[in-house]
Structure formats: C-alpha cells, structure tokens
Design a protein around this motif. Structure first.
Motif, PDB file in Angstrom:
ATOM      1  N   LEU A 104       2.282  47.259  57.508  1.00 57.57           N
ATOM      2  CA  LEU A 104       1.951  48.229  56.458  1.00 57.57           C
ATOM      3  C   LEU A 104       1.171  49.340  56.843  1.00 57.57           C
ATOM      4  CD1 LEU A 104       0.952  46.259  53.475  1.00 57.57           C
ATOM      5  CD2 LEU A 104       3.102  47.402  53.769  1.00 57.57           C
ATOM      6  N   HIS A 105       0.138  49.136  58.067  1.00 53.79           N
ATOM      7  CA  HIS A 105      -0.750  50.141  58.576  1.00 53.79           C
ATOM      8  C   HIS A 105      -0.007  51.294  59.217  1.00 53.79           C
ATOM      9  CE1 HIS A 105      -3.964  51.078  61.371  1.00 53.79           C
ATOM     10  NE2 HIS A 105      -4.415  51.731  60.513  1.00 53.79           N
ATOM     11  N   ARG A 126      -4.645  43.505  61.338  1.00 49.87           N
ATOM     12  CA  ARG A 126      -4.431  43.456  59.879  1.00 49.87           C
ATOM     13  C   ARG A 126      -4.010  41.864  59.619  1.00 49.87           C
ATOM     14  NH1 ARG A 126      -6.484  48.002  60.316  1.00 49.87           N
ATOM     15  NH2 ARG A 126      -6.133  49.712  58.785  1.00 49.87           N
ATOM     16  N   GLU A 127      -4.519  41.459  58.749  1.00 55.03           N
ATOM     17  CA  GLU A 127      -4.081  39.949  58.230  1.00 55.03           C
ATOM     18  C   GLU A 127      -3.538  39.920  56.959  1.00 55.03           C
ATOM     19  OE1 GLU A 127      -7.312  37.241  60.601  1.00 55.03           O
ATOM     20  OE2 GLU A 127      -8.152  38.138  58.502  1.00 55.03           O
ATOM     21  N   PHE A 128      -2.181  39.041  57.019  1.00 55.83           N
ATOM     22  CA  PHE A 128      -1.228  39.022  55.650  1.00 55.83           C
ATOM     23  C   PHE A 128      -1.136  37.588  55.451  1.00 55.83           C
ATOM     24  CE2 PHE A 128      -0.361  42.927  57.933  1.00 55.83           C
ATOM     25  CZ  PHE A 128      -0.335  43.844  56.759  1.00 55.83           C
ATOM     26  N   GLY A 155       2.561  37.811  50.977  1.00 57.48           N
ATOM     27  CA  GLY A 155       2.402  38.915  52.151  1.00 57.48           C
ATOM     28  C   GLY A 155       1.212  39.771  51.912  1.00 57.48           C
ATOM     29  N   ARG A 156       0.514  39.304  50.893  1.00 59.30           N
ATOM     30  CA  ARG A 156      -0.718  40.208  50.821  1.00 59.30           C
ATOM     31  C   ARG A 156      -1.659  40.446  51.859  1.00 59.30           C
ATOM     32  NH1 ARG A 156      -0.738  41.878  45.502  1.00 59.30           N
ATOM     33  NH2 ARG A 156       0.871  40.641  44.232  1.00 59.30           N
ATOM     34  N   MET A 157      -2.040  41.549  51.851  1.00 59.57           N
ATOM     35  CA  MET A 157      -3.235  41.783  53.087  1.00 59.57           C
ATOM     36  C   MET A 157      -4.436  41.372  52.543  1.00 59.57           C
ATOM     37  SD  MET A 157      -4.789  45.385  54.573  1.00 59.57           S
ATOM     38  CE  MET A 157      -3.221  46.238  54.985  1.00 59.57           C
ATOM     39  N   LYS A 199       0.707  44.642  49.821  1.00 59.00           N
ATOM     40  CA  LYS A 199       1.453  43.439  50.530  1.00 59.00           C
ATOM     41  C   LYS A 199       2.765  43.800  51.242  1.00 59.00           C
ATOM     42  CE  LYS A 199       4.207  42.679  46.050  1.00 59.00           C
ATOM     43  NZ  LYS A 199       4.410  41.788  44.928  1.00 59.00           N
ATOM     44  N   LEU A 200       3.238  43.109  52.139  1.00 61.07           N
ATOM     45  CA  LEU A 200       4.220  43.207  52.982  1.00 61.07           C
ATOM     46  C   LEU A 200       5.657  43.254  52.206  1.00 61.07           C
ATOM     47  CD1 LEU A 200       3.276  40.837  56.098  1.00 61.07           C
ATOM     48  CD2 LEU A 200       3.539  43.474  55.894  1.00 61.07           C
TER      49      LEU A 200
END
Length: 119
Positions: free
Chosen positions: A45-46, A85-87, A93-95, A102-103
């Motif tokens: 997402l970033h 970034r961690e998901f 898939g939420r950050m 979320k992804l």
C-alpha cells in the motif's frame, strides 16, 4: 463470480508465500503455519513494492514488563521488502501500524490439491 486455480497446495509450504497470477493481476498466495491460505494483490500500500520479495514472519508482541517484548505470530505477518510495513494476513491483510488500511484481498478455497482464488 470469477475463479481460478492459481497453484497446488504443495507449491506453498506452511509459513511461506508464492507469487502467481489471478487473471491479469499479480497476487501473492500466503500459507499460515497451520495450513490456511490467503491471497492478496502483490503490491504494498505504501509505495507499491512487490510483496513476494518480502518475508513471512512474526512480529513484536505486547510488553510483559517495561522494556520486555516477545516475538509471536510467526508465519502470519507479511513484511514489505522496501520499508518494512507489516500486514496481518489472518486479519484481511490489515497493516499492523494502521489497522484502518488493508491490502486488497481475494477469497481462497482449497479443492483436492488445488488452491482456488475467486472474487
């Protein structure tokens, strides 16, 4: 509904991921250590990093005492290769740092030896 077999169960070891295609989209298929499958667009997402170049890992958990953290959730966190970034793959898939983001995800089911992705 659009669906497609994207890989075989044996293609993804528990706690690992692979990249594949769903139609014209590049996706990443993740498998938790207990064998559950999840699928996401293969783009952070970033800044759009290819998530399949990252790692499946765990994360730092709550403090048990001041300055004392423990590591947990191994194989349930997808970490972006560019900026870390961690998901949470088990939570849409939420950050982790901002759960409102979320992804993009896809539904997954397993039939015999095939991993089927659908939308």
């Amino acid at each position: 509904m659009v669906e497609q077999a994207v890989c075989k169960i044996s293609d993804v070891e528990p706690g690992e991921m692979i990249s594949t295609s769903f139609g014209s989209q590049e996706i990443v298929v993740c498998r938790t250590p207990d064998g559950r499958f999840y699928a996401f667009l293969n783009k952070c997402l970033h800044q759009g990093a290819p998530l399949d170049k990252g790692i499946m890992c765990g994360t730092s958990m709550e403090q048990s005492a001041p300055g004392k953290y423990h590591y947990g959730r191994k194989g349930e966190i997808l970490r972006c290769p560019w900026h870390g970034r961690e998901f949470d793959i088990t939570n849409e898939g939420r950050m982790l740092a901002n759960p409102t983001k979320k992804l993009p995800s896809f539904k997954v089911r397993v039939e015999e030896e095939e991993v089927i992705v659908y939308k």
